[in-house]
Design a protein around this motif. Sequence first.
Motif, mmCIF file in Angstrom:
data_model
loop_
_atom_site.group_PDB
_atom_site.id
_atom_site.type_symbol
_atom_site.label_atom_id
_atom_site.label_comp_id
_atom_site.label_asym_id
_atom_site.label_seq_id
_atom_site.Cartn_x
_atom_site.Cartn_y
_atom_site.Cartn_z
ATOM 1 N N ASP A 1 105.455 41.443 33.753
ATOM 2 C CA ASP A 1 105.476 42.685 33.285
ATOM 3 C C ASP A 1 105.963 42.764 31.889
ATOM 4 O O ASP A 1 105.210 43.237 30.940
ATOM 5 C CB ASP A 1 106.379 43.536 34.112
ATOM 6 C CG ASP A 1 106.675 45.057 33.492
ATOM 7 O OD1 ASP A 1 105.553 45.572 33.268
ATOM 8 O OD2 ASP A 1 107.589 45.795 33.668
ATOM 9 N N LYS B 1 103.222 47.654 42.803
ATOM 10 C CA LYS B 1 103.588 46.869 41.589
ATOM 11 C C LYS B 1 102.475 45.960 41.496
ATOM 12 O O LYS B 1 101.923 45.556 40.437
ATOM 13 C CB LYS B 1 104.769 45.886 41.740
ATOM 14 C CG LYS B 1 105.336 45.323 40.526
ATOM 15 C CD LYS B 1 106.159 46.298 39.737
ATOM 16 C CE LYS B 1 106.988 45.658 38.747
ATOM 17 N NZ LYS B 1 107.578 46.497 37.660
ATOM 18 N N LEU C 1 100.155 46.132 37.908
ATOM 19 C CA LEU C 1 100.028 45.169 36.753
ATOM 20 C C LEU C 1 98.787 44.025 37.223
ATOM 21 O O LEU C 1 98.422 43.491 36.329
ATOM 22 C CB LEU C 1 101.233 43.988 37.144
ATOM 23 C CG LEU C 1 102.481 44.454 36.952
ATOM 24 C CD1 LEU C 1 103.662 43.363 37.290
ATOM 25 C CD2 LEU C 1 102.659 44.990 35.380
#
Length: 137
Positions: free
Chosen positions: A83, A15, A19
């Motif tokens: 996000d 993750k 990102l």
Amino acid sequence: MFSVSSEKEKAIRKKLDDLGIYEKDIRELFVRSHGKGGQKVNKTSTCVYLRHIPTGIEVKCRKARTQGLNRYYARVLLFNKIDRLIKGRKSEEEQRIAKIKRQKRKRSKRAREKMLAEKRLQSIKKTGRSFRYGQDE
């Protein structure tokens, strides 16, 4: 890194990469929790405070009793917020909140009347059954 399973740790790293977030951009502090737990809570700093410096997003987590788990949960919260900010789409968290709001809002007048009419019919059926059995005796 954290006291969580290797799968969870890999998911966090993935993750981060997706990102474009770097650990050096995250400021991490440990704060003493409050609430249930008595003296143990007052002595240990299990609450985790994270701040993503480039965006200024802040997260505080004291969901679990251990610092390691709270570090994991705080990062998950932070990633979800970032996000949402980056992609500008409805995240899973927003969808969940919207669903709860829909469930809690008042029924429309028409829906309420329809529901009450169905209840009345059911009530009439039930009272009809009880009279039938009472008259046979």
